[in-house]
Design a protein around this motif. Structure first.
Motif, PDB file in Angstrom:
ATOM      1  N   GLY A 182       0.781  -1.218   0.000  1.00 48.82           N
ATOM      2  CA  GLY A 182       0.000   0.000   0.000  1.00 48.82           C
ATOM      3  C   GLY A 182       0.818   1.276   0.000  1.00 48.82           C
ATOM      4  N   TRP A 183       2.139   1.194   0.231  1.00 46.38           N
ATOM      5  CA  TRP A 183       2.956   2.413   0.239  1.00 46.38           C
ATOM      6  C   TRP A 183       3.287   2.818  -1.192  1.00 46.38           C
ATOM      7  CZ3 TRP A 183       3.561   5.100   4.588  1.00 46.38           C
ATOM      8  CH2 TRP A 183       3.326   4.436   5.800  1.00 46.38           C
ATOM      9  N   ARG A 184       3.068   4.103  -1.509  1.00 42.94           N
ATOM     10  CA  ARG A 184       3.293   4.603  -2.859  1.00 42.94           C
ATOM     11  C   ARG A 184       4.052   5.935  -2.826  1.00 42.94           C
ATOM     12  NH1 ARG A 184       1.742   0.244  -3.303  1.00 42.94           N
ATOM     13  NH2 ARG A 184       0.083  -0.646  -4.603  1.00 42.94           N
ATOM     14  N   LEU A 185       4.942   6.095  -3.798  1.00 40.36           N
ATOM     15  CA  LEU A 185       5.628   7.350  -4.046  1.00 40.36           C
ATOM     16  C   LEU A 185       5.044   7.915  -5.333  1.00 40.36           C
ATOM     17  CD1 LEU A 185       7.840   9.448  -3.571  1.00 40.36           C
ATOM     18  CD2 LEU A 185       9.467   7.875  -4.637  1.00 40.36           C
ATOM     19  N   VAL A 186       4.421   9.090  -5.221  1.00 38.57           N
ATOM     20  CA  VAL A 186       3.657   9.667  -6.335  1.00 38.57           C
ATOM     21  C   VAL A 186       4.259  11.014  -6.716  1.00 38.57           C
ATOM     22  CG1 VAL A 186       1.369  10.365  -7.139  1.00 38.57           C
ATOM     23  CG2 VAL A 186       1.585   8.554  -5.406  1.00 38.57           C
ATOM     24  N   ARG A 187       4.611  11.160  -7.987  1.00 38.65           N
ATOM     25  CA  ARG A 187       5.156  12.432  -8.489  1.00 38.65           C
ATOM     26  C   ARG A 187       4.156  13.032  -9.468  1.00 38.65           C
ATOM     27  NH1 ARG A 187       8.630  14.930 -12.450  1.00 38.65           N
ATOM     28  NH2 ARG A 187      10.309  16.132 -11.459  1.00 38.65           N
ATOM     29  N   CYS A 188       3.760  14.280  -9.225  1.00 39.48           N
ATOM     30  CA  CYS A 188       2.786  14.964 -10.063  1.00 39.48           C
ATOM     31  C   CYS A 188       3.367  16.287 -10.563  1.00 39.48           C
ATOM     32  CB  CYS A 188       1.500  15.269  -9.300  1.00 39.48           C
ATOM     33  SG  CYS A 188       0.691  13.822  -8.563  1.00 39.48           S
ATOM     34  N   ILE A 189       3.030  16.652 -11.790  1.00 35.82           N
ATOM     35  CA  ILE A 189       3.322  17.978 -12.304  1.00 35.82           C
ATOM     36  C   ILE A 189       2.053  18.810 -12.125  1.00 35.82           C
ATOM     37  CG2 ILE A 189       4.011  19.349 -14.301  1.00 35.82           C
ATOM     38  CD1 ILE A 189       6.182  17.469 -13.249  1.00 35.82           C
ATOM     39  N   ASN A 190       2.213  19.973 -11.528  1.00 34.80           N
ATOM     40  CA  ASN A 190       1.050  20.794 -11.189  1.00 34.80           C
ATOM     41  C   ASN A 190       0.488  21.474 -12.444  1.00 34.80           C
ATOM     42  OD1 ASN A 190      -0.883  21.927  -9.540  1.00 34.80           O
ATOM     43  ND2 ASN A 190       0.390  23.651  -8.939  1.00 34.80           N
ATOM     44  N   GLN A 191      -0.558  20.896 -12.992  1.00 28.71           N
ATOM     45  CA  GLN A 191      -1.228  21.449 -14.171  1.00 28.71           C
ATOM     46  C   GLN A 191      -2.379  22.320 -13.718  1.00 28.71           C
ATOM     47  OE1 GLN A 191       0.201  20.956 -16.977  1.00 28.71           O
ATOM     48  NE2 GLN A 191       1.468  19.145 -16.597  1.00 28.71           N
ATOM     49  N   LYS A 192      -2.299  23.617 -13.970  1.00 25.65           N
ATOM     50  CA  LYS A 192      -3.352  24.539 -13.551  1.00 25.65           C
ATOM     51  C   LYS A 192      -4.122  25.062 -14.742  1.00 25.65           C
ATOM     52  CE  LYS A 192      -1.166  26.052  -9.255  1.00 25.65           C
ATOM     53  NZ  LYS A 192      -0.752  27.195  -8.417  1.00 25.65           N
TER      54      LYS A 192
END
Length: 209
Positions: A199-209
């Motif tokens: 259940g442990w996750r490393l999540v990388r997101c680019i902030n799209q506005k």
């Protein structure tokens, strides 16, 4: 999204954890924390926000000259972080007691934002992520390291079953990742399974506005 944890309940839990937090969580979660900071892909002029910085266990992972603001709801935890900043001689680190659901920062103030082992330990994860999106520049990076509800049926039901106990300890065991990210408009660029427990996750997101 349900608000399960009360703010004061979280504060009480981490007031109790503060003296022993490093002993309990440093070596167990160190590989995930190191991977999370690497995912920020820090550049020399980046200004970074760390939400839920706690006792500052991530601080040695940053370049010494990093421009970093760390916030936490617990003054007791931040007192430990202050000591760590002084020991590491990091002149560009600022630490503040702050509610992550109402950040005292301007829109688009940060290049990067990080929250490690934090999102499931806040009363309102939706508001926290919305605030992180607000203060991070368009095209900036948001990195989350957290336990999310397992996609495996048996494990997921077990996490549901133990959830009432976990909330008393200051975190939510069955927070679902995809509905949460969808709700705040974050699309993962990259998801990595962290080899701790299911259940442990490393999540990388680019902030799209």
């Amino acid at each position: 999204m349900d608000v399960v944890l009360e703010k004061r309940q979280v504060q009480r839990a981490y007031e109790l954890y503060a003296p022993i937090y490093d002993f309990m969580f440093d070596w167990i979660f160190a590989p995930g924390r190191a991977a999370a900071v690497r995912q920020l892909d820090l550049k020399p002029n980046d200004v970074t926000l760390e939400v839920g910085i706690g006792t500052g266990l991530n601080l040695p992972l940053y370049p010494p000259t990093s421009r970093l603001i760390g916030i936490d709801l617990s003054q007791e935890m931040l007192d430990k972080a202050v000591e760590r900043v002084q020991t590491l001689a990091m002149p560009n680190v600022t630490l503040k007691v702050m509610d992550a659901t109402a950040l005292d920062f301007a829109d688009n103030e940060f290049d990067k934002a990080l929250a490690t082992y934090t999102i499931s330990a806040v009363p309102d994860p939706v508001s926290v992520l919305r605030e992180m999106r607000r203060v991070v520049k368009p095209g900036g990076v948001i990195v989350l390291l957290n336990h999310f509800r397992s996609e495996r049926s048996l494990a997921g039901h077990l996490e549901d079953w133990v959830a009432p106990v976990c909330t008393r300890l200051g975190w939510k065991s069955n927070l679902s990742m995809k509905p949460l990210l969808d709700h705040v408009g974050l699309t993962p660029e990259h998801i990595t399974k962290v080899n701790l427990l299911n259940g442990w996750r490393l999540v990388r997101c680019i902030n799209q506005k």
